[in-house]
Each structure stands twice: as C-alpha cells, then as structure tokens.
Scaffold this active site. Sequence first.
Site, PDB file in Angstrom:
ATOM      1  N   GLY A  45       0.807  -1.198   0.009  1.00  0.00           N
ATOM      2  CA  GLY A  45       0.121  -0.027  -0.101  1.00  0.00           C
ATOM      3  C   GLY A  45       0.835   1.423   0.051  1.00  0.00           C
ATOM      4  N   CYS A  46       1.998   1.139   0.769  1.00  0.00           N
ATOM      5  CA  CYS A  46       2.689   2.573   0.987  1.00  0.00           C
ATOM      6  C   CYS A  46       3.538   2.717  -0.294  1.00  0.00           C
ATOM      7  CB  CYS A  46       3.531   2.230   2.178  1.00  0.00           C
ATOM      8  SG  CYS A  46       2.916   2.127   3.752  1.00  0.00           S
ATOM      9  N   THR A  47       3.928   1.554  -0.986  1.00  0.00           N
ATOM     10  CA  THR A  47       4.868   1.662  -2.226  1.00  0.00           C
ATOM     11  C   THR A  47       3.688   2.266  -3.252  1.00  0.00           C
ATOM     12  OG1 THR A  47       6.200  -0.274  -1.782  1.00  0.00           O
ATOM     13  CG2 THR A  47       5.849   0.461  -4.128  1.00  0.00           C
TER      14      THR A  47
END
Length: 157
Positions: A45-47
């Site tokens: 998700g962060c990527t």
Amino acid sequence: MTILDIGSTPPDFTLPRDGGGTITLSGLRGNPVVLYFYPKDDTSGCTQEAIEFSGLRPQFEKLGVKVIGMSPDPVKKHDKFKTKHDLKVDLVADEDKAIIEAYGLWVEKSMYGRKYMGVERTTYLIDSAGRIAKIWNKVKVPGHAAEVLEATKALNT
C-alpha cells in the site's frame, strides 16, 4: 492525542529527509503542502501511494505544491525505497514518532486478530498560510493521490 481540524495550524517539525538535509514544515509557508503519513517503506500500500504521488508530481509542482511523505522509517531506508521505485516525492523520517504522535496518528491497529501500534494512513492538505485545508483519514490508497490533486486545484482557485 492532538485533534487537528480544518483551519487549525498543524504541529511544526524539522526532520531528516531522504538524500540528506532536513525539511521544516513552517519553512514551506507561502506554498501549499501535501503531507501524507504512511506506515512503512516498501510495503504494497505504501509503495502504491508513493508511486501515485510521484506520478502526479509535475501537476502538483505546477500548482506550487510540495508533496512530503512521512513514516517512522530511517532515512537510509527512505533512500533505498526512493531508488528502488524511482520515487519523486520527498520523504522525511520520524524515527522517534514524536511528530506522528503530535498529529495523533500513532494508533493501535489490528491485523488477523493481532493488536499492534502503527501509523494511521492520513493525508493533510495545508494551505499557503500554513493552515489545514483538508484531511483524509484512514486513507484507501487507490486513486487517493488524484483525489488530493483535485482538492489542491480547488484550493488554488
């Protein structure tokens, strides 16, 4: 826990950034800032969130907007994350979580029945006067960066 509202001044910070040096939030006054908090470098998700913000960077820049991502990861990890995914946003490291806590985003989370402490994915749009113009809580990543860009355009009209 600090409750931040639209129109309030967010907690200021000076934190180390990827590539060396520091970023001071109050030093960016005069231009809008997108400040997004995310849990961890190089997770799915962060990527995706960082890649989406990076892809829209030219449009944010045209509006004079600085995009900054913050997580508790150290600068070295941010540098690897940026290189690996060719990220174009600035990343700051809040390793002791003092700023994340000041924003009220170091919270108890739960995954597969296990409770743990982590960063609640949240984005703030800060206007050129240094006040919060919009808040996105518990962000769902797909399409989020585009939604923030639209809100930023509305801010500048």
